[in-house]
Design an enzyme around this catalytic site. Structure first.
Site, short mmCIF file in Angstrom:
data_model
loop_
_atom_site.label_atom_id
_atom_site.label_comp_id
_atom_site.label_asym_id
_atom_site.label_seq_id
_atom_site.Cartn_x
_atom_site.Cartn_y
_atom_site.Cartn_z
N GLU A 458 0.83 -1.20 0.00
CA GLU A 458 0.00 0.00 0.00
C GLU A 458 0.87 1.26 0.00
OE1 GLU A 458 -2.10 0.47 3.65
OE2 GLU A 458 -2.96 2.40 3.07
N ASP A 531 -0.96 -0.79 5.76
CA ASP A 531 -0.81 -0.12 7.06
C ASP A 531 -1.82 -0.68 8.05
OD1 ASP A 531 1.14 1.53 6.15
OD2 ASP A 531 -0.21 3.21 5.71
N ASP A 533 -4.03 0.65 9.75
CA ASP A 533 -5.06 1.66 10.04
C ASP A 533 -6.30 1.31 9.23
OD1 ASP A 533 -4.53 2.36 7.46
OD2 ASP A 533 -3.65 4.31 7.92
N ASP A 535 -7.74 2.57 6.59
CA ASP A 535 -7.58 2.49 5.14
C ASP A 535 -6.86 1.20 4.74
OD1 ASP A 535 -8.88 4.79 4.58
OD2 ASP A 535 -7.09 6.02 4.21
#
Ligand code: 28G
Length: 668
Positions: A458, A531, A533, A535
């Site tokens: 990503e 990541d 998180d 997203d």
């Protein structure tokens, strides 16, 4: 208090009336009786993995015993609780495990259930042992893999408790209270020596599975509690009088249904087999099928054998589909509903369908990659006959519904023919075959797929670090731009138009959908690296959903992995550790770094790591943690994706709140 095998065998003989060494003690009964050492030596053999799936298997194994007690007609309510410290407690209101003392060893009968491994064994002739999960190895395996386990039996107006540690008896059965009812309570804490990846239970996984179990067994009431956080206790209770019919309604949601009444069969089929003495005996298979059409184009068919989800299908699902296609086709022909040149194929009859097929089989054979496919051939004809008769009668009695259903199937048939023609016409121009792709793939030198890996990374900056940090001999890197792929904003089919997704398909080499060919895979490890998180989570869900729907063979072959980057770096002078969970960080603070002026860095994203760090923590085979994706995970991702994409706002909100630990910089 170690036991030798002979004394264990004696206990089994006493408990069951069977002598494991005698002639009649054949293949249908418990074959090998052992202590629990093998379970601790090779836990994966008994619970599939020591990752998050294996951890939850422990719960299924214990709950399945309560379900068996309910199916035997003695229990009605099961409570599953997650307690502080990730301790699990399961309670049922059955008869209570037998606790009578063995005349010689003076040990309670229940003890053998928890300390003797019934390896490779099957259960008594003709009984529906709902040996659950994919392994069905029972309470002793859970005991072996628990730091401690306590059993409380309510029986004879009293309460008795016995405790075990790492599978070993550590005391006697103690009578400590009175009780005006009966039942069994099993409490256990998974052993950190056995589960290195995680010890944290996922309430959602347990809640979903218990809800499913309640749908499949209408006699049951199941309560699920998460009591880990005293300020925020969570509780759900499930009971479905309508059983699998209610399951169909639940799965249909607010889609418009075509047939108002759910089509339903509940029957018993019989087949013959040879028992352990070689005599021919009749066996019963309980069949339950419920189905309803809606105006969507998806087909949702869930099948179960003895409450085990058979994701990979098998003969029960085949029997169902056979009957469906046969009966609808015949009805359409008999009633002159087909124009000339028109025909109904099996695929046409599956669009817009929600169906549950649940059978109870005394002797199931589980096959396939994930042991989630029913291999008993006799079941096909049994289900096909039962379902064919039910469906035929439904169509005859409900001609209006019949017409709506057939018309829907014909629509699917026409759409399919049109799509095929369009595909054939554009095939040569397909972007997958062309060179017009501007791929950012940094390929590896190795051309042997079994030694080659591809990282889907990503973000451009992490992609850059990965390209510099990798071992380019066997590691390929494909950066994916996160923003473009955020699931909330992208339809799955639109993902196919996305340049990076196209590059990915091209790089993998297998093709997609009907053209998928696993032998053409250019990498046998495809690693999703995003990541930690919200997203990153969404991109991971999108990719898993994509693989599940268009390249499922990659998951079935075990080629898809998710990388676990570290969450923290803790450092004091030259001492340094990368830390992958909050629990581990707390542990390090109290041990290794206690009393030192350590520094903790929290990694918000992969982009914060330099190439060397990324290599050391996430890509170097010596130190990295890769989690293999199983079909179950992909199915959950697929459902989550549907939910995130769906029209209902409420579940999406709940999901985001439940994942609030990611919500540092949320963008809803
Ligand atoms: C709470 C967590 C998990 C259970 C029972 C009840 C009996 C039992 C369990 O018997 C030996 C093997 C099969 C009969 C049976 C009690 C008969 C009379 C039971 C549980 C003998 C085990 N009284 N409840 N096992 N069976 N609940 N819940 O484990 O043939 S296990």
């Amino acid at each position: 208090m170690e036991k030798d095998i002979d004394s264990i065998k004696n206990e089994i003989e006493e408990l069951t009336g069977d002598n494991p060494d005698s002639e009649g003690y054949g293949a249908d009964k418990i074959k090998i009786l052992k202590g629990l050492e093998p379970v601790r030596e090779r836990p994966g053999m008994y619970i599939g993995s020591t990752g998050v799936t294996g951890l939850h298997h422990l719960v299924w194994e214990i709950v399945d015993n309560s379900v068996d007690e309910a199916l035997a007609g003695y229990a009605s309510h099961i409570v599953v609780e997650i307690l502080p410290d990730n301790v699990i407690r399961v309670t049922d209101n059955g008869r209570g495990m037998p606790i009578d003392l063995h005349p010689e060893t003076k040990r309670p009968a229940m003890e053998a259930i928890f300390t003797v491994l019934h390896a490779g064994g099957k259960f008594g002739d003709g009984a529906y042992k709902v040996s659950g999960g994919l392994h069905g190895v029972g309470a002793s395996v859970v005991n072996a893999l628990s730091e401690w386990l306590e059993v409380t039996v309510l029986r004879n107006g009293k309460q008795y408790t016995e405790r075990f540690e790492r599978g070993k008896v550590v005391g006697d059965l103690v009578e400590h209270d009175t009780s005006d009812h009966t039942g069994t309570i099993v409490t256990f804490k998974p052993d950190y020596e056995m589960f290195h990846e995680t010890l944290v239970f996922d309430y959602e996984i347990i809640r979903k599975r218990m809800q499913e179990t309640a749908f499949l067994n209408s006699i049951l009431t199941i309560t699920v509690n998460d009591n880990r956080n005293p300020e925020n206790p969570v509780s759900n209770t499930y009971h479905y009088d309508g059983g699998v019919k209610e399951y169909v309604t639940f799965l249909t949601g607010n889609k418009t249904v075509l047939n108002k009444d759910i089509i339903y069969n509940h029957s018993i089929g019989t087949y013959k087999e040879l028992n352990s003495e070689g005599q021919e005996v009749k066996r019963d298979v309980i069949i339950e099928v419920a189905m309803q059409y809606n105006d969507s184009y998806n087909s949702t068919i869930y099948s179960f054998v003895n409450n085990v989800n058979t994701h990979e299908g098998g003969h029960h699902e085949e029997g169902f589909k056979m009957a469906l296609a046969r009966v609808l086709k015949k009805y359409a022909e008999d009633n002159k509903m087909l124009k000339k040149d028109e025909e109904l194929t099996r695929e046409d009859t599956l669009e817009g369908l929600v169906a549950i097929i649940s059978i109870k089989h005394p002797n199931p054979e589980f096959e396939g990659q994930t042991k989630a496919k029913l291999g008993n051939p006799e079941v096909r004809a049994l289900v096909s006959k039962a379902w064919g008769e039910t469906l035929e009668r439904f169509l005859a009695e409900n001609p209006k519904d019949a017409q709506t259903i057939i018309e829907k199937c014909l629509l699917s048939s026409r759409a399919r023919i049109a799509a095929r023609k369009a595909r054939e016409a554009t095939r040569r121009k397909s972007p997958l075959d062309s060179l017009m792709l501007n791929s950012k793939l940094a390929d590896c030198r190795c051309k042997d797929p079994s030694k080659s890996e591809m990282y889907l990374v990503e973000g451009d900056s992490a992609g850059g670090s990965a390209k510099s940090g990798r071992n380019s001999n066997y590691q390929a890197i494909l950066p994916l731009r996160g923003k473009v792929l955020n699931v909330q904003k992208v339809q799955l089919t639109r993902a196919l138009e996305n340049n990076e997704i196209l590059s990915m398909i091209q790089a993998i080499g297998t093709g997609i959908g009907e053209e998928f060919d696993i032998t053409k895979a250019r990498y046998q490890k495809i690693v999703i690296m995003t990541d930690a998180d919200v997203d990153g989570e969404h991109i991971c869900i999108l990719l898993l959903t994509f693989f599940y729907r268009f390249m499922r063979g990659l998951i079935e072959a075990g080629y898809i992995y998710v990388a676990k980057p570290p969450l923290y770096r803790i450092q004091y002078a030259k001492q340094l550790d990368y830390v992958y969970s909050d629990e581990h960080l707390e542990e390090l603070k109290k041990t290794k770094y206690a009393g030192k002026k350590y520094d903790v860095q929290r990694y918000k994203g992969l982009g914060e790591m330099d190439p060397q760090q990324l290599w050391e923590t996430t890509m170097d085979p010596k130190y990295r943690t890769l989690v293999k994706v199983h079909l179950d995970d992909a199915i959950i991702a697929d459902q989550t994706f549907e939910m995130l994409m769906g029209e209902e706002v409420e579940p999406r909100k709940e999901y985001i709140q439940a994942n609030a630990h990611f919500a540092d910089n949320l963008d809803i």
